[in-house]
Design an enzyme around this catalytic site. Structure first.
Site, PDB file in Angstrom:
ATOM      1  N   LYS A  52      45.605  50.836  36.764  1.00  0.00           N
ATOM      2  CA  LYS A  52      45.547  50.684  35.297  1.00  0.00           C
ATOM      3  C   LYS A  52      44.149  50.960  34.748  1.00  0.00           C
ATOM      4  O   LYS A  52      44.000  51.634  33.745  1.00  0.00           O
ATOM      5  CB  LYS A  52      45.977  49.265  34.890  1.00  0.00           C
ATOM      6  CG  LYS A  52      47.409  48.924  35.167  1.00  0.00           C
ATOM      7  CD  LYS A  52      47.801  47.586  34.557  1.00  0.00           C
ATOM      8  CE  LYS A  52      46.999  46.410  35.066  1.00  0.00           C
ATOM      9  NZ  LYS A  52      47.150  46.161  36.507  1.00  0.00           N
ATOM     10  N   ARG A  73      50.037  39.257  29.192  1.00  0.00           N
ATOM     11  CA  ARG A  73      50.372  39.036  30.600  1.00  0.00           C
ATOM     12  C   ARG A  73      51.722  38.347  30.749  1.00  0.00           C
ATOM     13  O   ARG A  73      52.322  38.382  31.811  1.00  0.00           O
ATOM     14  CB  ARG A  73      49.311  38.157  31.266  1.00  0.00           C
ATOM     15  CG  ARG A  73      48.031  38.868  31.602  1.00  0.00           C
ATOM     16  CD  ARG A  73      47.131  37.986  32.432  1.00  0.00           C
ATOM     17  NE  ARG A  73      45.805  38.541  32.587  1.00  0.00           N
ATOM     18  CZ  ARG A  73      45.471  39.458  33.482  1.00  0.00           C
ATOM     19  NH1 ARG A  73      46.389  39.934  34.304  1.00  0.00           N
ATOM     20  NH2 ARG A  73      44.229  39.896  33.567  1.00  0.00           N
ATOM     21  N   ARG A 132      48.976  37.735  44.573  1.00  0.00           N
ATOM     22  CA  ARG A 132      48.772  38.361  43.260  1.00  0.00           C
ATOM     23  C   ARG A 132      50.003  39.177  42.849  1.00  0.00           C
ATOM     24  O   ARG A 132      50.378  39.192  41.672  1.00  0.00           O
ATOM     25  CB  ARG A 132      47.535  39.256  43.289  1.00  0.00           C
ATOM     26  CG  ARG A 132      46.238  38.463  43.374  1.00  0.00           C
ATOM     27  CD  ARG A 132      45.042  39.368  43.541  1.00  0.00           C
ATOM     28  NE  ARG A 132      44.744  40.117  42.334  1.00  0.00           N
ATOM     29  CZ  ARG A 132      43.927  41.172  42.295  1.00  0.00           C
ATOM     30  NH1 ARG A 132      43.349  41.600  43.388  1.00  0.00           N
ATOM     31  NH2 ARG A 132      43.703  41.791  41.152  1.00  0.00           N
ATOM     32  N   ARG A 152      36.697  42.180  50.832  1.00  0.00           N
ATOM     33  CA  ARG A 152      36.556  41.149  49.791  1.00  0.00           C
ATOM     34  C   ARG A 152      37.731  40.192  49.864  1.00  0.00           C
ATOM     35  O   ARG A 152      38.840  40.580  50.237  1.00  0.00           O
ATOM     36  CB  ARG A 152      36.537  41.794  48.394  1.00  0.00           C
ATOM     37  CG  ARG A 152      35.323  42.654  48.114  1.00  0.00           C
ATOM     38  CD  ARG A 152      35.350  43.157  46.693  1.00  0.00           C
ATOM     39  NE  ARG A 152      36.692  43.562  46.287  1.00  0.00           N
ATOM     40  CZ  ARG A 152      37.064  43.779  45.036  1.00  0.00           C
ATOM     41  NH1 ARG A 152      36.216  43.643  44.066  1.00  0.00           N
ATOM     42  NH2 ARG A 152      38.303  44.146  44.754  1.00  0.00           N
ATOM     43  N   ARG A 156      40.700  48.435  51.506  1.00  0.00           N
ATOM     44  CA  ARG A 156      39.401  48.590  50.860  1.00  0.00           C
ATOM     45  C   ARG A 156      38.319  47.841  51.647  1.00  0.00           C
ATOM     46  O   ARG A 156      38.555  46.748  52.144  1.00  0.00           O
ATOM     47  CB  ARG A 156      39.457  48.054  49.422  1.00  0.00           C
ATOM     48  CG  ARG A 156      40.337  48.912  48.538  1.00  0.00           C
ATOM     49  CD  ARG A 156      40.106  48.704  47.064  1.00  0.00           C
ATOM     50  NE  ARG A 156      40.523  47.429  46.543  1.00  0.00           N
ATOM     51  CZ  ARG A 156      40.925  47.231  45.291  1.00  0.00           C
ATOM     52  NH1 ARG A 156      40.974  48.234  44.448  1.00  0.00           N
ATOM     53  NH2 ARG A 156      41.273  46.037  44.879  1.00  0.00           N
TER      54      ARG A 156
END
Length: 212
Positions: A13, A88, A167, A156, A123
């Protein structure tokens, strides 16, 4: 053109919002920036938000929606805007509508959870200089070693598999209902997210009737 971008964490996004801002010459408006700006300007709604934040409390929906309505009424939004991070939830979408904030298109960037997990859990970030890598898409020359400064690469906390799954659960539970809400109003446009950045951007522009 007033737009909302929907999509799970890691769907792209932010990247698409930046490209659309440039191509359509309209501002992207994020909740965090709006809150900070309202507080800095000392508006009545900003003062309310400051009270909650100074006391370590979550800013209630009605205050956030007042700030959104206040922000999109500013001159730089006369030709449109892109909302980032809001709404949201269904309650926020209804509150936006109640405040007369017009939305033209809601673009949902569709991508399978498994692909998102692969993107995010792959990542790696340099613990020293902050350079970003991906074990598949953009690997370092030497495994787990930063190309730029030679320091160790780390995952992370946000990109840990259990965090990513959590999430995604929250997204499906809270935000996916927005697709039904906007589909019923004839405003939902879906775009395949598992393609090149340029390809997804072209599809978004076509979906909203803008020239690439």
């Amino acid at each position: 053109m007033n737009l909302i971008l929907l999509g799970a964490p890691g769907a792209g996004k932010g990247t698409q919002a930046e490209l659309l801002m440039e191509k359509l010459s309209i501002p992207g408006i994020s909740t965090g920036n709006m809150l900070r700006e309202a507080m800095r300007n000392g508006t009545p709604v900003g003062e309310k938000a400051k009270y909650y934040m100074d006391n370590g409390l979550l800013v209630p929906d009605d205050v956030i929606m007042d700030i959104v309505a206040e922000r999109v009424a500013q001159p730089d939004c006369v030709n449109g805007f892109i909302l980032d991070g809001v709404p949201r939830t269904l309650a926020q979408a209804e509150a936006l509508e109640a405040r007369g904030v017009r939305i033209d298109h809601v673009v949902s960037i569709e991508i399978d959870d498994a692909v998102i997990e692969g993107r995010m859990t792959g990542r790696r970030v340099c613990g020293k200089c902050g350079a970003s890598y991906h074990i598949v898409a953009n690997p370092p020359k030497v495994e787990n070693v930063c190309d730029l400064c030679g320091s160790e690469l780390v995952t992370r906390k946000d990109d840990a598999p259990e965090t990513v799954r959590k999430r995604l659960e929250v997204y499906h539970a809270q935000t996916e209902v927005l697709k039904d809400f906007y589909a019923k109003r004839g405003k939902l446009r879906t775009v395949e997210g598992n393609q090149t950045i340029e390809g997804a951007n072209e599809d978004i522009l076509k979906a909203i009737g803008a020239k690439a």
